[in-house]
Write an enzyme that holds these catalytic residues in place. Structure first.
Site, PDB file in Angstrom:
ATOM      1  N   PRO A   2       0.740  -1.146  -0.050  1.00 46.63           N
ATOM      2  CA  PRO A   2      -0.107  -0.149   0.062  1.00 46.63           C
ATOM      3  C   PRO A   2       0.785   1.251  -0.101  1.00 46.63           C
ATOM      4  CG  PRO A   2      -0.515  -1.362   1.563  1.00 46.63           C
ATOM      5  CD  PRO A   2       0.558  -2.107   1.168  1.00 46.63           C
ATOM      6  N   GLU A   3       0.400   2.293  -0.668  1.00 49.08           N
ATOM      7  CA  GLU A   3       1.086   3.631  -0.495  1.00 49.08           C
ATOM      8  C   GLU A   3       0.097   4.262   0.160  1.00 49.08           C
ATOM      9  OE1 GLU A   3       2.495   5.169  -4.262  1.00 49.08           O
ATOM     10  OE2 GLU A   3       2.654   3.494  -5.191  1.00 49.08           O
TER      11      GLU A   3
END
Length: 271
Positions: A2-3
């Site tokens: 995930p960013e």
DNA sequence: AAATGAACCTGTTTGC
DNA sequence: TGCAAACAGGTTCATT
């Protein structure tokens, strides 16, 4: 994986379901994550006060001041369920909360990690001490980004992904921001005019805000906390589109490798 | 100092 | 079709 947007969406999904509940019990898998599992006895029976985010870390802030930090690595995601739900594939941690709610952490690649900090100590840990500003907060200003870029001769994409400069911008959103700003990802940061840095600053914030708004775009591993897919119809302009025509000019999107990571850009739109 | 490469893992996609 | 290589959102560590 995930960013920042995916972590933020996870936070927003979990927070209202968990805040005020007590952590009653937990289970760890026999397989280790990136770091050894922490001892959680200090927060047994303690209520969760707030769930926050710093960079790509989730921060479970408990009523007694202890803080559980959690990084999702490349492929980590949470599922919400009930106490006796069967284990999911690649489930490595289960937290059981008052009210019969169970949070399962799944992570096929096991690059994620969690740690427990006594009151006030998490900010001093090396994971957090050197982090730059949050991109959506005011400390991340145009002047700040111009200043940091002027000092760097490395490629702008590398500077964007340097968490000491700004946090939360990973491979996808670095590529997308640079496309929107019309800047070639390999251009030396200090050779970009101030006006263009200002445009990049706006592009970073817009891209991240939009991704959060659509629920966190992601490629394949991110799942919503309720188990439904987090893979939205959100379309990337360049990321993952090597060989496909640029939506803006029709030239073919190109893929190069920078710092061992794939970079996607339009050779006509980005200079 | 800064730039590269490798490492940590498994799953999926790509290419022969 | 099968198999192997390449590749994947992140971070840290070691080597040039």
């Amino acid at each position: 994986m995930p960013e920042l947007p995916e972590v933020e969406v996870t936070r927003r999904g979990l927070a209202p379901r968990l805040q005020g509940r007590r952590l009653e019990d937990w289970r760890f898998s026999t397989l280790h994550l990136r770091h050894p599992y922490p001892e959680l006895d200090a927060i047994r029976g303690v209520a969760l006060q707030r769930l926050e985010r710093r960079a790509k870390y989730l921060l479970f802030m408990f009523d007694n001041g202890w803080v559980l930090s959690w990084h999702l690595g490349m492929s980590g995601h949470f599922h919400l369920g009930k106490l006796n739900d069967p284990s999911l594939r690649h489930e490595h941690v289960r937290l059981n909360w008052s009210g019969g709610i169970s949070v399962r952490y799944c992570d096929p690649r096991r690059f994620g990690y969690l740690a427990l900090f006594p009151p006030g100590e998490w900010r001093r840990h090396p994971w957090f001490a050197q982090l730059g500003p949050e991109p959506l907060e005011t400390r991340f200003s145009v002047a700040y980004l111009q200043d940091r870029c002027a000092a760097r001769k490395s490629a702008i994409k590398q500077v964007l992904m340097d968490a000491r400069v700004v946090v939360g911008v990973g491979n996808i959103y670095a590529c997308e921001s640079l496309f929107r700003a019309g800047i070639h990802p390999a251009r030396a940061a200090r050779r970009i005019a101030g006006r263009r840095i200002a445009r990049l600053h706006g592009a970073i914030r817009d891209v991240l805000r939009e991704a959060i708004a659509v629920g966190g775009s992601s490629i394949r591993d991110f799942l919503h906390i309720d188990g439904s897919s987090g893979y939205f119809a959100h379309r990337f302009a360049v990321y993952g589109r090597a060989g496909a025509p640029c939506h803006r000019c029709g030239h073919l999107v190109r893929r190069i490798v920078q710092q061992g990571r794939g970079t996607f850009y339009c050779p006509a739109c980005q200079r």
